[in-house]
Design an enzyme around this catalytic site. Structure first.
Site, PDB file in Angstrom:
ATOM      1  N   HIS A  11       5.220  -7.225  -0.399  1.00 27.03           N
ATOM      2  CA  HIS A  11       5.137  -8.534  -1.040  1.00 27.03           C
ATOM      3  C   HIS A  11       5.921  -8.519  -2.348  1.00 27.03           C
ATOM      4  CE1 HIS A  11       1.517  -9.770   1.467  1.00 27.03           C
ATOM      5  NE2 HIS A  11       1.599  -8.469   1.688  1.00 27.03           N
ATOM      6  N   ASP A  41       0.862  -1.181   0.000  1.00 23.35           N
ATOM      7  CA  ASP A  41       0.000   0.000   0.000  1.00 23.35           C
ATOM      8  C   ASP A  41       0.901   1.235   0.000  1.00 23.35           C
ATOM      9  OD1 ASP A  41      -1.911  -1.904   0.325  1.00 23.35           O
ATOM     10  OD2 ASP A  41      -2.778  -1.070   2.154  1.00 23.35           O
ATOM     11  N   SER A  71       7.457   3.613   5.307  1.00 25.14           N
ATOM     12  CA  SER A  71       8.747   3.899   4.685  1.00 25.14           C
ATOM     13  C   SER A  71       8.572   3.947   3.171  1.00 25.14           C
ATOM     14  CB  SER A  71       9.783   2.856   5.099  1.00 25.14           C
ATOM     15  OG  SER A  71      11.067   3.322   4.785  1.00 25.14           O
TER      16      SER A  71
END
EC number: 4.1.1.65
Length: 415
Positions: free
Chosen positions: A273, A197, A384
């Site tokens: 991911h 995200d 981050s």
């Protein structure tokens, strides 16, 4: 001197207390007061404040040099507050220009500003923050604390695999919360998906060995990735010019090098991911600094991602070179790669300016670590940045817009 006469000094004047008549003498005027029981004569050069009266407790003042003494902490606080105010003023002017429909040119931080920021012990503060996040909260305190965080950063708990806030023993567990399987459907049509995200800061082709950090601000590709790691030939010489380093990464003809930068805010899902099917063959860890990577700072500090601590995972996919870099940030000293148990980030034993290499290619594993699209890869302790740099044919197309919000599993690009 007559009986009952007393002498008293009053801030540059003389007070005479007698049993006779009283007078208040000034350099400019003479005033008489009458009292049935006692009378006072007060002499002074200048009028006194109404707070100073005869018969009241004397007031003492500190020496001027003691009042004006400045301590280093006071100076630092004052300087920091002044600089913060200056930055807020500059930000306000930029917002006013944007409201007028004009595009304000980016203002790059000077060398002294970057050095001043880097002098702040952000690595130590990040380690302290990490330990604080690991402190177990009492059961009665978990919901109030986590609810405040949810409200502040707009976290959508309906997507969490466990919505009960009492389940999370500390902030660290809450940051690493898992999502419901149906919360992030993985796009199977396109060859590359978003690994996390976040917000798209920049994307496109890498040109002249420079990668766009945000619009108008670039950084060196070679400084970011470090010297080319070739597991088959350890005698590869450093690039003699910027373009040659970029050409070393491109393995197939008619291919180009592309990049994509995704910023994860504190309220975003903190795990990342695999964006595609690929094989990880090498890991490079740069200890570096831990400065903030929010879009405002990214527009201000050139080569911000090269200054910060980062973990570069490199390998190959069906079209050639592929790399995913997890960039650390202030209060984000912890970067975890699930299949790399030896990785330790923000550790005092590492020195800044160096890097540490590790190869996943061994005698038993000739290729490396295979990753499937959508597979869990790692996590941040807080928000981050993820940077993708990869090789692809010239007809590769991004399905993105600068500044757009994106979620893990959504299409990033395809051929």
């Amino acid at each position: 001197m007559a009986a009952g006469l007393s002498l008293k000094l009053l801030r540059g004047g003389v007070a005479l207390r007698t049993s006779g008549s009283s007078a208040i003498l000034n350099s400019c005027f003479l005033k008489h007061e009458t009292h049935p029981m006692k009378k006072t004569l007060v002499l002074w050069k200048k009028p006194l404040s109404p707070f100073f009266h005869a018969g009241q407790r004397q007031l003492h003042t500190a020496p001027v040099r003691g009042v004006l003494r400045l301590r280093p902490l006071h100076f630092l606080v004052a300087a920091g507050a002044g600089y913060a105010g200056y930055r807020q003023y500059e930000k306000y002017k930029e917002q006013q220009v944007e409201k007028l429909g004009q595009e304000s040119p980016p203002k790059i931080a000077s060398d002294w500003e970057v050095s001043l920021y880097k002098s702040v012990p952000t690595r130590l503060l990040s380690r302290a923050w990490g330990r604080l996040n690991s402190v177990e909260l009492p059961n009665w305190l978990r919901k109030p604390v986590l609810s405040l965080y949810i409200w502040t950063f707009g976290v959508n708990m309906k997507e969490a695999a466990v919505e009960d806030l009492h389940h999370y023993r500390n902030l660290s567990e809450f940051f690493r919360r898992k999502l419901k399987p149906q919360a992030r459907p993985i796009c199977g049509i396109h060859s590359m998906i978003s690994p996390s995200d976040g917000k798209i800061l920049s994307f496109g082709q890498v040109k002249n060995c420079e990668v766009e950090q945000v619009k108008g601000i670039t950084y060196s590709l070679e400084s970011f990735l470090g010297p080319h790691a070739n597991t088959e030939n350890a005698d590869v010489k450093p690039a003699s010019c910027p373009d040659s380093f970029q050409k070393q990464l491109v393995t197939q003809e008619n291919n180009e090098l592309y990049h994509c930068v995704i910023y994860l805010a504190p309220g975003d899902y903190h795990c990342f991911h695999s964006p595609t099917d690929w094989t990880v063959s090498h890991r490079r860890h740069f200890p570096g600094s831990l400065m903030s990577v929010n879009p405002g700072v990214a527009r201000w500090i050139k080569e911000l991602f090269c200054h910060n601590e980062r973990v570069v995972l490199s390998g190959c996919w069906k079209h050639g070179f592929f790399s995913l870099t997890a960039v650390g940030a202030q209060n984000v000293g912890s970067i975890r790669i699930y299949f790399d148990q030896d990785l330790r980030t923000n550790s005092p034993r590492y020195s800044k300016g160096s890097y540490n290499d590790f190869s996943f290619v061994t005698n038993n594993n000739k290729e490396g670590i295979p990753m499937r699209k959508g597979e869990h890869l790692g996590e941040f302790n807080l928000g981050s940045t993820i940077v993708l740099i990869f090789e692809a044919p010239k007809d590769f197309i991004f399905y993105l817009k600068p500044g757009q919000k994106i979620r893990f599993g959504e299409a990033l690009g395809s051929l």
